[in-house]
Scaffold this active site. Sequence first.
Site, PDB file in Angstrom:
ATOM      1  N   GLU A 171       0.964  -1.095   0.084  1.00  0.00           N
ATOM      2  CA  GLU A 171       0.015   0.268   0.163  1.00  0.00           C
ATOM      3  C   GLU A 171       0.780   1.439   0.432  1.00  0.00           C
ATOM      4  O   GLU A 171       0.587   2.257   0.902  1.00  0.00           O
ATOM      5  CB  GLU A 171      -0.923   0.292   1.601  1.00  0.00           C
ATOM      6  CG  GLU A 171      -2.068  -1.058   1.116  1.00  0.00           C
ATOM      7  CD  GLU A 171      -3.430  -0.968   1.975  1.00  0.00           C
ATOM      8  OE1 GLU A 171      -3.659  -0.545   3.106  1.00  0.00           O
ATOM      9  OE2 GLU A 171      -4.081  -1.885   2.086  1.00  0.00           O
TER      10      GLU A 171
ATOM     11  N   GLU B 120      -4.863  -7.934  -0.737  1.00  0.00           N
ATOM     12  CA  GLU B 120      -6.161  -7.857   0.522  1.00  0.00           C
ATOM     13  C   GLU B 120      -7.235  -7.642   0.443  1.00  0.00           C
ATOM     14  O   GLU B 120      -7.104  -6.689  -0.546  1.00  0.00           O
ATOM     15  CB  GLU B 120      -5.170  -7.214   1.395  1.00  0.00           C
ATOM     16  CG  GLU B 120      -4.076  -7.433   2.186  1.00  0.00           C
ATOM     17  CD  GLU B 120      -3.874  -6.004   2.719  1.00  0.00           C
ATOM     18  OE1 GLU B 120      -4.348  -5.098   3.578  1.00  0.00           O
ATOM     19  OE2 GLU B 120      -2.504  -5.880   3.164  1.00  0.00           O
TER      20      GLU B 120
HETATM   21  O1  AHR Z   1      -5.275  -5.588   7.587  1.00  0.00           O
HETATM   22  C1  AHR Z   1      -4.832  -4.526   7.525  1.00  0.00           C
HETATM   23  C2  AHR Z   1      -4.335  -3.455   7.134  1.00  0.00           C
HETATM   24  O2  AHR Z   1      -5.275  -3.568   6.108  1.00  0.00           O
HETATM   25  C3  AHR Z   1      -2.662  -3.913   6.001  1.00  0.00           C
HETATM   26  O3  AHR Z   1      -1.517  -3.832   7.350  1.00  0.00           O
HETATM   27  C4  AHR Z   1      -3.139  -3.379   5.315  1.00  0.00           C
HETATM   28  O4  AHR Z   1      -2.140  -2.886   4.096  1.00  0.00           O
HETATM   29  C5  AHR Z   1      -3.987  -2.745   4.209  1.00  0.00           C
HETATM   30  O5  AHR Z   1      -4.754  -0.738   4.982  1.00  0.00           O
END
Ligand code: AHR
Length: 492
Positions: free
Chosen positions: A172, A296
């Site tokens: 991210e 994610e």
């Molecule tokens: O999964 C929780 C968080 O969400 C992770 O650390 C990050 O990559 C995202 O913003």
Amino acid sequence: MSNRVSIDPLRVIAPIDARVFGGFAEHLGRCIYGGIYDPGSPRADAEGIRSDVLAALKRLRMPVVRYPGGNFVSGYRWRDGVGPRQERPTRMELAWHDLEPNTFGTNEFVAFCRKLGAQPYIAVNAGDGDMREARDWVEYANGTQDTSLVKLRKQHGYEAPHGIRYWSIGNEVDGPWQIGFKTPEEYARTYTEFAKVMKWTDPSIELVAAGVSLWDRHWVERVQLLMEHAAPLIDYLAIHWYVGNSRERGYRDDDFASYMAVSEKIDDMLGATSGIVRAMRSALKLERTIPIAVDEWNVWYRADAEGRLEETFNLEDALVVAMHFNAFFRHAASVKMANIAQIVNVIAPVMTTSDGVILQTTFHPFELYASTAGDTALDVHWDGATFSTPEFDALRVLDVSATLDRERKQLAVYLVNRSLDQTQTTTIELQRGRFADGGDLHVINGPHVKAANTALTPDQVGVRSHHVDAHGNTLTLDLEPHSVTALVIPVG
Ligand code: AHR
């Protein structure tokens, strides 16, 4: 109004990559410590891994698990987490404002993955870390030559190389919340230089670029620039998202219909990302495509004020998880990996207590899809009842996907009934071939859409299965309100 679902087993979208059933584990809250790794627990094995957690996760058949973050990785030094435990340093952890004891690190993670039957996938620190550190990590983990890093791994008790295939560069990086946030130009340069030396260290690795997590007006330009600079070095393009039935998550507060319309946003993000990849392939004359890794994704309300990110999911969240898999199947041509974030305690389908594990509502669609999906995604046509939201008009009440297991000649049809109160009578028509005998019907449902599985009510939402008879080429089902149904049936 009744619904009709038409399936032709020869109308194929693409092979389904089992890596869409991947997971993600971060050093955050109780995901690693007190979740996966809990040496003080009577439920831990000799290596400190919670056996009950492992058993629950095995049911999800995850082929790949991403680690160690997440935001955490952007301040992580992998060397802190290897070698004799008593010598490992405790550090201030700035992503989640915690202390990191480093008693679990790369080698323990790989050992956990082996027990789970999953491939390890490592994200390297492209936040406050440098490319030397990243390439050293690859060498330490995968190296075979007589170098000091390989000797170090052997000294640590790991004679054989780990052979970690998947590595991503950063996490991210497009978010200002990230340690070492990067402009599109900065990340494109960082990615290129990290990728070069990591691939030179081990040419067999596959690299994932951190594409989009902030879906703002710059994301298109960001992906374009990244591809212009680095396309030949990118094996997968990662995108992230979290959804939820709340204003914070971009939806109307507690509006079931709007929440169910999340399918449109998922389709948009996947369609738009694969569209940009296609456009850039054409512009750059790239011969290969770059698959998408949704490394994610999940429902996340940010409800846990203690910052441990422990969420209680309900039935409507389980429907949304099911819709994610429907979308991944419908986009099987471009989505080759997806990692639910996360796997234990943190925004997770499995929660630990000192007495055992709780299987959240979202566990059930994950297990159902992972255990029944075939190897091929089919292009389903369906129509019937519709619903509208302030944002969308006439969306189909059913959200559908289908897969074929070619070897077993077995069809799996997944139907999410997004009506709060209406049974949906649905005819499934096989446009080619016949249903061979009967099949199995699996239904996920609960008393109401807010039903959750907690320590006091662990089984409010679960799966019921029974046999259905089917002959000929049509089968009519009554789909319960707010449910997920999987029809798994041989076809001839
Ligand atoms: O999964 C929780 C968080 O969400 C992770 O650390 C990050 O990559 C995202 O913003």
